[in-house]
Motif scaffolding. Structure first.
Motif, PDB file in Angstrom:
ATOM      1  N   ASP A  14      16.454 -11.027  -2.989  1.00  0.00           N
ATOM      2  CA  ASP A  14      15.125 -10.641  -2.532  1.00  0.00           C
ATOM      3  C   ASP A  14      14.315 -10.133  -3.717  1.00  0.00           C
ATOM      4  O   ASP A  14      14.826  -9.386  -4.560  1.00  0.00           O
ATOM      5  CB  ASP A  14      15.212  -9.544  -1.465  1.00  0.00           C
ATOM      6  N   ILE A  15      13.043 -10.533  -3.776  1.00  0.00           N
ATOM      7  CA  ILE A  15      12.176 -10.197  -4.909  1.00  0.00           C
ATOM      8  C   ILE A  15      10.837  -9.721  -4.361  1.00  0.00           C
ATOM      9  O   ILE A  15      10.239 -10.383  -3.505  1.00  0.00           O
ATOM     10  CB  ILE A  15      12.035 -11.412  -5.863  1.00  0.00           C
ATOM     11  N   GLN A  16      10.369  -8.558  -4.838  1.00  0.00           N
ATOM     12  CA  GLN A  16       9.170  -7.937  -4.277  1.00  0.00           C
ATOM     13  C   GLN A  16       8.341  -7.251  -5.354  1.00  0.00           C
ATOM     14  O   GLN A  16       8.868  -6.841  -6.389  1.00  0.00           O
ATOM     15  CB  GLN A  16       9.560  -6.886  -3.217  1.00  0.00           C
ATOM     16  N   CYS A  17       7.047  -7.114  -5.076  1.00  0.00           N
ATOM     17  CA  CYS A  17       6.159  -6.318  -5.932  1.00  0.00           C
ATOM     18  C   CYS A  17       5.220  -5.513  -5.055  1.00  0.00           C
ATOM     19  O   CYS A  17       4.641  -6.035  -4.092  1.00  0.00           O
ATOM     20  CB  CYS A  17       5.369  -7.218  -6.875  1.00  0.00           C
ATOM     21  N   TYR A  18       5.069  -4.239  -5.396  1.00  0.00           N
ATOM     22  CA  TYR A  18       4.157  -3.327  -4.715  1.00  0.00           C
ATOM     23  C   TYR A  18       3.105  -2.858  -5.709  1.00  0.00           C
ATOM     24  O   TYR A  18       3.405  -2.621  -6.881  1.00  0.00           O
ATOM     25  CB  TYR A  18       4.898  -2.091  -4.197  1.00  0.00           C
ATOM     26  N   VAL A  19       1.875  -2.701  -5.246  1.00  0.00           N
ATOM     27  CA  VAL A  19       0.824  -2.078  -6.039  1.00  0.00           C
ATOM     28  C   VAL A  19       0.306  -0.886  -5.245  1.00  0.00           C
ATOM     29  O   VAL A  19      -0.172  -1.038  -4.118  1.00  0.00           O
ATOM     30  CB  VAL A  19      -0.322  -3.061  -6.357  1.00  0.00           C
ATOM     31  N   ASN A  20       0.460   0.296  -5.838  1.00  0.00           N
ATOM     32  CA  ASN A  20       0.076   1.545  -5.170  1.00  0.00           C
ATOM     33  C   ASN A  20       0.720   1.653  -3.793  1.00  0.00           C
ATOM     34  O   ASN A  20       0.096   2.116  -2.815  1.00  0.00           O
ATOM     35  CB  ASN A  20      -1.442   1.661  -5.065  1.00  0.00           C
ATOM     36  N   GLY A  21       1.970   1.225  -3.696  1.00  0.00           N
ATOM     37  CA  GLY A  21       2.726   1.323  -2.450  1.00  0.00           C
ATOM     38  C   GLY A  21       2.500   0.186  -1.476  1.00  0.00           C
ATOM     39  O   GLY A  21       3.194   0.106  -0.447  1.00  0.00           O
ATOM     40  N   GLU A  22       1.559  -0.701  -1.753  1.00  0.00           N
ATOM     41  CA  GLU A  22       1.271  -1.825  -0.864  1.00  0.00           C
ATOM     42  C   GLU A  22       2.103  -3.040  -1.274  1.00  0.00           C
ATOM     43  O   GLU A  22       2.061  -3.472  -2.430  1.00  0.00           O
ATOM     44  CB  GLU A  22      -0.213  -2.194  -0.937  1.00  0.00           C
TER      45      GLU A  22
END
Length: 291
Positions: A209-217
């Protein structure tokens, strides 16, 4: 095993991380001062020594500053563009191009003089770009030189896997009609927090699984099994055209959800917190500077 570089009492070490304790290579009587040096001299004998354990006390991860495992790459980072289908679609939309499926990968390279550490600051480079973007990617690290290898030799050359945030200046990419300039601004590559050796994945290419968050979003959310072109195929193809050296870093492409994919686009700004996560490896957490 998890391989790390870290700073302790103003000195840089590299070694392994075991149960939140850092052990330098010198704790195992191995005289490697950088991860590049380790990879160039990697052998099963070295691995056995590391697995046997150290008779010295480690240093708590809370007492050190974790750096990128490879601080200064020996060569440009090899990269693959638009390697997830939905990202390929959003990229075409941003460029005003008609989306077409590709029969071949998009290869390019990225100049990196020094990696941004896993918890360091990403420069905004606001005097050069107004469209700074994020890209979470699985990084592949080689521990052997390969040129025209067999399929089995390709897999044998892989040392392990890491996380890369392939920071990109979209306006420069569009202006110059190629990726190198817009991908190579100073401070535009984050890597870490460790390299996880392939034996942790049963010596197979993992699906993670691969993810990115910006400012928690949550912005990006996929799995590496969704790559269009697979890691062994890309390494095989590249190494039949050029010699890939020990220590080579291959960044394997990013899923959809990057800033340019929104309408209107949502590029990075000063003060943003970008978190890139890949299952079983860890996370990068980086603030963007104001300049």
């Amino acid at each position: 095993m998890k391989f790390v570089s870290y700073k302790y009492q103003s000195k840089v070490y590299c070694g392994i991380l075991v149960d939140d304790m850092c052990y330098s290579f010198c704790d195992f009587l191995l005289e490697f001062t950088t991860m590049n040096e380790f990879l160039q001299n990697y052998s099963q004998e070295v691995l056995v020594r590391l697995k046997s354990g150290s008779n010295k006390a480690g240093i708590s991860i809370d007492s050190v500053e974790i750096l990128s495992p490879i601080i200064s790459p020996l060569q440009d980072v090899l990269c693959v563009g638009v390697n997830y289908l939905e990202h390929a679609k959003e990229s075409a939309t941003f460029k005003g191009e008609k989306f077409e499926t590709r029969d071949y990968p998009v290869y390019f390279s990225k100049r990196v003089d020094e990696m941004v550490s896993p918890f360091g600051e990403i420069p905004l480079n606001g005097d050069i770009t107004n469209m700074l973007d994020y890209e979470v990617e699985l990084g592949v690290i080689l521990c052997k030189d390969i040129y025209k290898p067999s399929r089995d030799e390709v897999l044998d050359s892989i040392f392990g896997y890491t996380i890369i945030n392939d920071i990109s200046a979209r306006d420069l990419q569009k202006r110059y009609k190629q990726f190198y300039f817009g991908k190579s601004l100073k401070g535009s590559c984050v890597m870490g927090p460790c390299i996880v050796s392939k034996d942790e994945f049963n010596n197979e290419i993992p699906s993670l699984d691969i993810q990115c968050y910006v400012n928690g979003e949550l912005r990006q959310n996929s799995n590496t099994r969704n790559m269009i072109f697979k890691i062994d195929f890309m390494l095989y193809e590249l190494s039949h055209a050029m010699k890939l050296k020990s220590g080579t870093i291959l960044s394997t492409g990013t899923p959809s959800g990057v800033g340019m994919g929104f309408n209107p686009p949502r590029f990075l700004k000063g003060g943003d917190l970008v978190e890139c996560k890949i299952e079983k490896i860890g996370s990068l957490k980086n603030f963007v500077s104001s300049i």
